[in-house]
Design an enzyme around this catalytic site. Structure first.
Site, PDB file in Angstrom:
ATOM      1  N   HIS A  67      -0.982  -0.856 -41.927  1.00  0.00           N
ATOM      2  CA  HIS A  67      -0.222  -1.547 -40.885  1.00  0.00           C
ATOM      3  C   HIS A  67       1.031  -2.191 -41.482  1.00  0.00           C
ATOM      4  O   HIS A  67       2.141  -2.018 -40.974  1.00  0.00           O
ATOM      5  CB  HIS A  67      -1.104  -2.606 -40.224  1.00  0.00           C
ATOM      6  N   GLU A  68       0.858  -2.917 -42.567  1.00  0.00           N
ATOM      7  CA  GLU A  68       1.997  -3.594 -43.189  1.00  0.00           C
ATOM      8  C   GLU A  68       2.967  -2.600 -43.816  1.00  0.00           C
ATOM      9  O   GLU A  68       4.182  -2.811 -43.794  1.00  0.00           O
ATOM     10  CB  GLU A  68       1.514  -4.615 -44.219  1.00  0.00           C
TER      11      GLU A  68
END
Length: 158
Positions: A67-68
């Site tokens: 996600h990051e």
């Protein structure tokens, strides 16, 4: 897992899932409470919540890393890196990252104190984290006056 092992993990996931290198710094931030991680726009670094790894395991943590990394790679490519952008959602789905992280019990900024109100006319109960001005607000169901019933700790709304 320490910061060096985290750095290696993030570099590996970046090459494996995104086919691009991660050239900045990834660290654990013990002050994070309500989020799994964050991408820092100014430094292009990544910070992660160590409690997510401890509570939910490595598989869930890798989804947070993905996600990051979506934020990271899209921002550096000049594409839509925010949660609401189509580019972000498409890439996140393609690499198998998580949209949300699990809630860790007994953390966050919630005090757990709840105010219980009730409509004088129809008896509809209302539960709030913050105190309401009963002179300013009325019942949404019937328009009647609201009164404070109790201030107490409620674990969940029923």
């Amino acid at each position: 897992m320490n910061d060096e092992e985290l750095q290696k993990l993030v570099e590996h996931v970046s090459l494996e899932s995104f086919h691009r290198p991660f050239c900045h710094r990834a660290v654990f931030n013990s002050r994070l409470r309500t989020t799994g991680g964050r991408y820092l726009l100014s430094t292009h670094g990544l910070e992660f919540n160590v409690q997510q790894l401890q509570h939910f395991g490595i598989e869930a943590f890798i989804k947070i890393v993905k996600h990051e990394l979506c934020h990271y790679h899209l921002h550096l490519c000049g594409m839509g890196y925010r949660h609401r952008d189509a580019d972000f959602r498409t890439l996140l789905k393609r690499v198998g990252g998580s949209r949300f992280c699990g809630a860790i019990p007994n953390t966050g900024n919630s005090s757990g104190i709840r105010y219980q109100y009730q409509c004088v006319s129809c008896g509809t109960p209302f539960f709030r984290k913050r105190k309401l001005d009963t002179k300013r607000y009325v019942c949404g169901a019937c328009g009647g006056k609201i009164r404070l019933i109790s201030k107490k700790r409620i674990d969940h709304f029923s």
